[in-house]
Motif scaffolding. Structure first.
Motif, PDB file in Angstrom:
ATOM      1  N   GLY A   5      80.333  64.820  64.109  1.00  0.00           N
ATOM      2  CA  GLY A   5      79.964  63.411  64.031  1.00  0.00           C
ATOM      3  C   GLY A   5      79.549  62.894  65.380  1.00  0.00           C
ATOM      4  N   ASN A   6      78.527  62.041  65.410  1.00  0.00           N
ATOM      5  CA  ASN A   6      78.040  61.490  66.665  1.00  0.00           C
ATOM      6  C   ASN A   6      78.159  59.979  66.611  1.00  0.00           C
ATOM      7  N   ASP A   7      79.012  59.436  67.480  1.00  0.00           N
ATOM      8  CA  ASP A   7      79.256  57.995  67.490  1.00  0.00           C
ATOM      9  C   ASP A   7      78.423  57.263  68.540  1.00  0.00           C
ATOM     10  N   TYR A   8      77.379  57.909  69.048  1.00  0.00           N
ATOM     11  CA  TYR A   8      76.570  57.300  70.098  1.00  0.00           C
ATOM     12  C   TYR A   8      75.210  56.867  69.556  1.00  0.00           C
ATOM     13  N   GLY A   9      74.334  56.458  70.448  1.00  0.00           N
ATOM     14  CA  GLY A   9      73.028  55.960  70.026  1.00  0.00           C
ATOM     15  C   GLY A   9      73.069  54.521  69.553  1.00  0.00           C
ATOM     16  N   LEU A  10      74.155  53.824  69.843  1.00  0.00           N
ATOM     17  CA  LEU A  10      74.320  52.431  69.404  1.00  0.00           C
ATOM     18  C   LEU A  10      73.846  51.497  70.518  1.00  0.00           C
ATOM     19  N   TRP A  11      72.553  51.457  70.743  1.00  0.00           N
ATOM     20  CA  TRP A  11      72.007  50.715  71.877  1.00  0.00           C
ATOM     21  C   TRP A  11      72.147  49.211  71.708  1.00  0.00           C
ATOM     22  N   GLY A  12      72.252  48.767  70.467  1.00  0.00           N
ATOM     23  CA  GLY A  12      72.509  47.350  70.251  1.00  0.00           C
ATOM     24  C   GLY A  12      73.846  46.929  70.842  1.00  0.00           C
ATOM     25  N   VAL A  15      73.600  46.641  74.652  1.00  0.00           N
ATOM     26  CA  VAL A  15      73.009  45.372  75.085  1.00  0.00           C
ATOM     27  C   VAL A  15      73.996  44.230  74.914  1.00  0.00           C
ATOM     28  N   VAL A  16      74.630  44.150  73.745  1.00  0.00           N
ATOM     29  CA  VAL A  16      75.539  43.042  73.461  1.00  0.00           C
ATOM     30  C   VAL A  16      76.720  43.038  74.429  1.00  0.00           C
ATOM     31  N   ASN A  17      77.375  44.186  74.603  1.00  0.00           N
ATOM     32  CA  ASN A  17      78.542  44.250  75.483  1.00  0.00           C
ATOM     33  C   ASN A  17      78.161  44.000  76.940  1.00  0.00           C
ATOM     34  N   ALA A  52      76.211  51.968  78.676  1.00  0.00           N
ATOM     35  CA  ALA A  52      75.172  52.906  78.260  1.00  0.00           C
ATOM     36  C   ALA A  52      75.785  54.246  77.868  1.00  0.00           C
ATOM     37  N   GLU A  53      76.841  54.640  78.578  1.00  0.00           N
ATOM     38  CA  GLU A  53      77.529  55.885  78.227  1.00  0.00           C
ATOM     39  C   GLU A  53      78.563  55.685  77.132  1.00  0.00           C
ATOM     40  N   MET A  54      79.134  54.520  77.072  1.00  0.00           N
ATOM     41  CA  MET A  54      80.167  54.271  76.076  1.00  0.00           C
ATOM     42  C   MET A  54      79.596  54.236  74.656  1.00  0.00           C
TER      43      MET A  54
END
Length: 220
Positions: A5-12, A15-17, A52-54
Motif C-alpha cells: 500500500g502506498n499512502d503518499y502522493g497526497l499533494w493536496g 499544500v493544505v498543511n 512534501a515528504e510526509m
C-alpha cells in the motif's frame, strides 16, 4: 520489501498543511523587514520540505528503502506509519501517534507557537513606542521569536524526521544565530546604553531562572 500500500502522493494535503502552519506562524510573527522575511522564509522552506515528504513523495524512505527493507522485511515502508522513523527504527509496535516522542513533539510545537505569539505582542507595542522590548518573553531571552521557530521545527523532527529536514535544521539554527547577532548590532545603535544594560542581564537564547535570572531594564 513490502510495499503493498502506498499512502503518499497526497499533494493536496501537502499544500493544505503547509498553508496552515505557515499561515499560523505568519499571523504571530508578522514579518516587516528583510531580516524578518529571511527568518520566516527559512521556517517556511522547512515546513514545505517536511510535508512534501510526509504526504507527497517519501524521498527519505526511497533512499533508505534497501536498508530498511532488509531490516524490517514485514513492514510496508510506503505506508504512513513507516514514515515515523524514530518509531520504526526502535522497533516499537502499535500506533506511533501515541508514542512518547510524537506526544512530546506537540509540546514543542505548541510551546513554539505560544512563544511566537507572546513575543510578537510585546515587540509590536515596543516598536510602536520606539522602545526596547524587555517585557514578557524578552525578559528571559533576547530572541524569543527565533527560539519559537526552532522549537516548532524541532517538534516536527520528533514526529517525522527526514534526511532533508535533518540536514536543513542545523543550517537554519546557524542562520538564526547570525540574524540575532545582526539584530543586536542594530539594537545597540538604536538604543545605546539601554540595550547594553539589557544585554548584560538577559541571555541571548538560554534563559537563566532563579535569583540571578534576567531582570527587566529601562527600555527608553
Amino acid at each position: 520489501m513490502n510495499n503493498a500500500g502506498n499512502d503518499y502522493g497526497l499533494w493536496g494535503l501537502v499544500v493544505v498543511n503547509s498553508l496552515i502552519f505557515i499561515g499560523f506562524a505568519y499571523s504571530f510573527f508578522k514579518p516587516v523587514n528583510l531580516r524578518d522575511w529571511r527568518s520566516f522564509g527559512a521556517y517556511s522552506a522547512f515546513i514545505v520540505a517536511l510535508f512534501a515528504e510526509m504526504y507527497g513523495f517519501p524521498l527519505t524512505i526511497y533512499l533508505l528503502s534497501g536498508w530498511l527493507g532488509s531490516k524490517f522485511p514485514g513492514v510496508n515502508l510506503f505506508g504512513h506509519e513507516a514514515g515515523h522513523l524514530w518509531w520504526l527504527l526502535t522497533g516499537r509496535q502499535g500506533n506511533p501517534h501515541f508514542g512518547v516522542l510524537h506526544l512530546l513533539s506537540f509540546v514543542f510545537i505548541f510551546a513554539g507557537f505560544t512563544l511566537l505569539s507572546k513575543s510578537w505582542h510585546v515587540l509590536y507595542h515596543a516598536q510602536r513606542r520606539h522602545h526596547l522590548a524587555t517585557a514578557g518573553p524578552y525578559r528571559w531571552v533576547r530572541h524569543p521569536q527565533y527560539i519559537g521557530f526552532v522549537a516548532i521545527m524541532f517538534g516536527f523532527l520528533l514526529q517525522w524526521p527526514t534526511l532533508l529536514t535533518l540536514a536543513i535544521f542545523p543550517v537554519l539554527v546557524a542562520m538564526y544565530v547570525r540574524l540575532s547577532i545582526t539584530e543586536e548590532r542594530e539594537s545597540e545603535q538604536a538604543f545605546g546604553q539601554a540595550w547594553l544594560d539589557y544585554a548584560a542581564v538577559t541571555p541571548r537564547f538560554t534563559p537563566k531562572f532563579g535569583r540571578n535570572g534576567a531582570r527587566p531594564v529601562n527600555s527608553h
